[in-house]
Design a protein around this motif. Structure first.
Motif, PDB file in Angstrom:
ATOM      1  N   GLN A   1       0.821  -1.224   0.000  1.00 37.61           N
ATOM      2  CA  GLN A   1       0.000   0.000   0.000  1.00 37.61           C
ATOM      3  C   GLN A   1       0.848   1.264   0.000  1.00 37.61           C
ATOM      4  O   GLN A   1       0.433   2.302  -0.520  1.00 37.61           O
ATOM      5  CB  GLN A   1      -0.913   0.014   1.227  1.00 37.61           C
ATOM      6  N   ASP A   2       2.046   1.165   0.570  1.00 36.09           N
ATOM      7  CA  ASP A   2       2.886   2.345   0.788  1.00 36.09           C
ATOM      8  C   ASP A   2       3.717   2.636  -0.459  1.00 36.09           C
ATOM      9  O   ASP A   2       4.929   2.413  -0.489  1.00 36.09           O
ATOM     10  CB  ASP A   2       3.783   2.103   2.007  1.00 36.09           C
ATOM     11  N   THR A   3       3.070   3.147  -1.477  1.00 35.17           N
ATOM     12  CA  THR A   3       3.753   3.344  -2.761  1.00 35.17           C
ATOM     13  C   THR A   3       4.819   4.433  -2.735  1.00 35.17           C
ATOM     14  O   THR A   3       5.747   4.411  -3.542  1.00 35.17           O
ATOM     15  CB  THR A   3       2.713   3.693  -3.831  1.00 35.17           C
ATOM     16  N   ASP A   4       4.711   5.393  -1.825  1.00 30.91           N
ATOM     17  CA  ASP A   4       5.706   6.465  -1.775  1.00 30.91           C
ATOM     18  C   ASP A   4       6.752   6.253  -0.684  1.00 30.91           C
ATOM     19  O   ASP A   4       7.604   7.121  -0.452  1.00 30.91           O
ATOM     20  CB  ASP A   4       5.026   7.827  -1.587  1.00 30.91           C
ATOM     21  N   GLY A   5       6.697   5.113   0.004  1.00 36.55           N
ATOM     22  CA  GLY A   5       7.726   4.772   0.979  1.00 36.55           C
ATOM     23  C   GLY A   5       7.688   5.577   2.273  1.00 36.55           C
ATOM     24  O   GLY A   5       8.679   5.619   3.019  1.00 36.55           O
ATOM     25  N   ARG A   6       6.544   6.207   2.565  1.00 36.87           N
ATOM     26  CA  ARG A   6       6.467   7.048   3.768  1.00 36.87           C
ATOM     27  C   ARG A   6       6.550   6.239   5.052  1.00 36.87           C
ATOM     28  O   ARG A   6       6.873   6.764   6.107  1.00 36.87           O
ATOM     29  CB  ARG A   6       5.156   7.851   3.769  1.00 36.87           C
ATOM     30  N   TRP A   7       6.233   4.948   4.978  1.00 37.02           N
ATOM     31  CA  TRP A   7       6.187   4.129   6.188  1.00 37.02           C
ATOM     32  C   TRP A   7       7.473   3.346   6.439  1.00 37.02           C
ATOM     33  O   TRP A   7       7.519   2.482   7.310  1.00 37.02           O
ATOM     34  CB  TRP A   7       4.993   3.169   6.127  1.00 37.02           C
ATOM     35  N   GLY A   8       8.493   3.625   5.645  1.00 32.17           N
ATOM     36  CA  GLY A   8       9.792   3.018   5.899  1.00 32.17           C
ATOM     37  C   GLY A   8       9.919   1.592   5.406  1.00 32.17           C
ATOM     38  O   GLY A   8       9.149   1.120   4.566  1.00 32.17           O
TER      39      GLY A   8
END
Length: 327
Positions: free
Chosen positions: A94-101
Motif C-alpha cells: 500500500q505504501d507506494t511512496d515509501g512514507r512508512w519506511g
C-alpha cells in the motif's frame, strides 16, 4: 517461558498503520522508539546537554523509528509472527511512496528471567559520602556498618546516587547540614538529595523540577525512606516569575544538581532565595566549565568555600553575601 523480541522498523508516519496491524493480530502493547521524539527531546532540553553523551546523540539520530513487541517462543507465537509479517507485506504494498519506511523485522530470543530481572544485577548497595549507604529496594543489607540506608530504585528520574555529581552533593550536605536548616532542592529528579538532607536533619521546604513525573517519583521515594520533602513545585523558575515567587525565600541551604548553564543563569535567583550567609551547593558542572560557574557565583555575591571534584565533574559550596554591619 522464553519470548521472541520482534523489532519492526518504520518511520514516524508509519507508527499508526503498523500499530493498527499489530492490534488486528492480537498485539495490544508495544515499545516505541521514535527518532522524531528524540529530536524533539534534544530541542526542548538544549540547556541540559552537559548530561547528554555525544555518542548516544549520534546513535539515536542515526536509528530508525521502530516498534518492539514480545511474542511467546512457541507454535502460537510463531503463527502470530507469520500473520504480522503478512500484514506488514500488505502495508508495504500500500505504501507506494515509501512514507512508512522499510517495514522489516528483526527477531531475538529473550528469557523470561532476563527480561524481568536480569538488569537488576547491575544495581547493588554502595556507600556514598561518610554516612550513607544507597540501595535498591530488592536488595537486603544485613550490616550497614553504621551508615544511613537510603533506598532508591533506578527509574526515569535522574539520581540513583551512582553519578559523581550526586555523590559530590551528598558529601557537601554532610558537611553543611547540622539540623533544622530550611532547604530548597532545585532540579530534584528522583529526590535523592532532598531525602539525604532530610535524613541528616534538614527541614526540606520545597523541591522543584521541570518534570511533574520526577516530582511524583521524588515524593514516593521520600515516603519510602520515611522522610518529608515539603512542597512539590513544577516548572522552570528561570523563565517563570510566578514560580520564582511561589518558591519563596529565606532558605538556609539550596542544593542544585543541574547543569552549568542553568546554575549560571540562576545565580542571582539563588542569592535572592537564601538568607544572608546561607549556603548554595551546586553541581552538574563539567570540570572545563567550573571557572565559568565560579565567576557567575562570585559576580552575584557568593563566596566560594569549596570546589569539589569527582571524575569529570565539579561541585561548589558557596555562601551568600552577609549584610554589611551597621555601626
Amino acid at each position: 517461558m522464553d519470548w521472541k523480541e520482534i523489532t519492526i522498523y518504520t518511520t514516524t508516519a508509519g507508527i499508526e498503520p503498523v500499530a493498527a496491524a499489530l492490534e488486528e493480530n492480537g498485539v495490544e502493547g508495544y515499545v516505541l522508539e521514535d527518532a522524531a521524539d528524540f529530536e524533539e527531546f534534544l530541542k526542548d532540553t538544549e540547556i541540559y546537554w552537559d548530561y547528554v553523551d555525544e555518542d548516544l546523540v549520534r546513535e539515536k539520530r542515526a536509528q530508525e523509528t521502530c516498534l518492539k513487541i514480545y511474542l511467546s517462543d512457541d507454535e502460537a507465537g510463531a503463527a502470530q509472527l507469520a500473520a504480522i509479517r503478512a500484514a506488514l507485506d500488505e502495508l508495504r504494498a500500500q505504501d507506494t511512496d515509501g512514507r512508512w519506511g522499510r517495514l522489516a523485522t528483526d527477531t531475538a530470543t529473550t528469557r523470561q528471567q532476563d527480561w524481568e530481572w536480569g538488569w537488576k544485577q547491575y544495581f547493588k548497595p554502595f556507600p556514598v559520602g561518610r554516612t550513607f549507604l544507597i540501595k535498591p529496594s530488592w536488595e537486603t543489607v544485613e550490616d550497614a556498618q553504621g551508615r544511613r540506608i537510603l533506598e532508591i530504585d533506578p527509574a526515569s528520574s535522574f539520581g540513583t546516587g551512582s553519578h559523581d555529581t550526586t555523590q559530590l552533593c551528598i558529601a557537601a550536605l554532610e558537611d553543611t547540614v547540622r539540623g533544622g536548616e530550611r532547604l530548597l532542592d532545585m532540579g530534584t529528579g528522583s529526590g535523592i538529595l532532598a531525602i539525604a538532607a532530610a535524613m541528616l536533619g534538614a527541614q526540606v521546604e520545597a523541591v522543584v523540577d521541570i518534570d511533574q513525573n520526577c516530582l511524583q517519583t521524588a515524593q514516593e521515594n521520600a515516603a519510602k525512606n520515611g522522610v518529608v520533602i515539603g512542597r512539590s513545585l513544577c516548572g522552570d523558575a528561570q523563565r517563570s516569575p510566578a514560580l520564582a515567587r511561589e518558591i519563596g525565600g529565606g532558605y538556609d541551604v539550596i542544593v542544585a544538581n543541574i547543569v552549568a548553564d542553568v546554575i549560571i543563569g540562576m545565580a542571582a535567583l539563588f542569592a535572592e532565595k537564601l538568607v544572608p550567609g546561607g549556603t548554595l551547593i551546586c553541581s552538574g558542572i563539567l570540570n572545563e566549565r567550573a571557572d565559568e560557574v565560579r565567576a557567575a557565583l562570585e559576580q552575584n555575591g557568593f563566596s566560594v568555600q569549596a570546589h569539589l571534584r569527582g571524575g569529570d565533574w565539579s561541585a561548589f559550596v558557596a555562601h551568600s553575601r552577609r549584610p554589611t554591619a551597621v555601626l
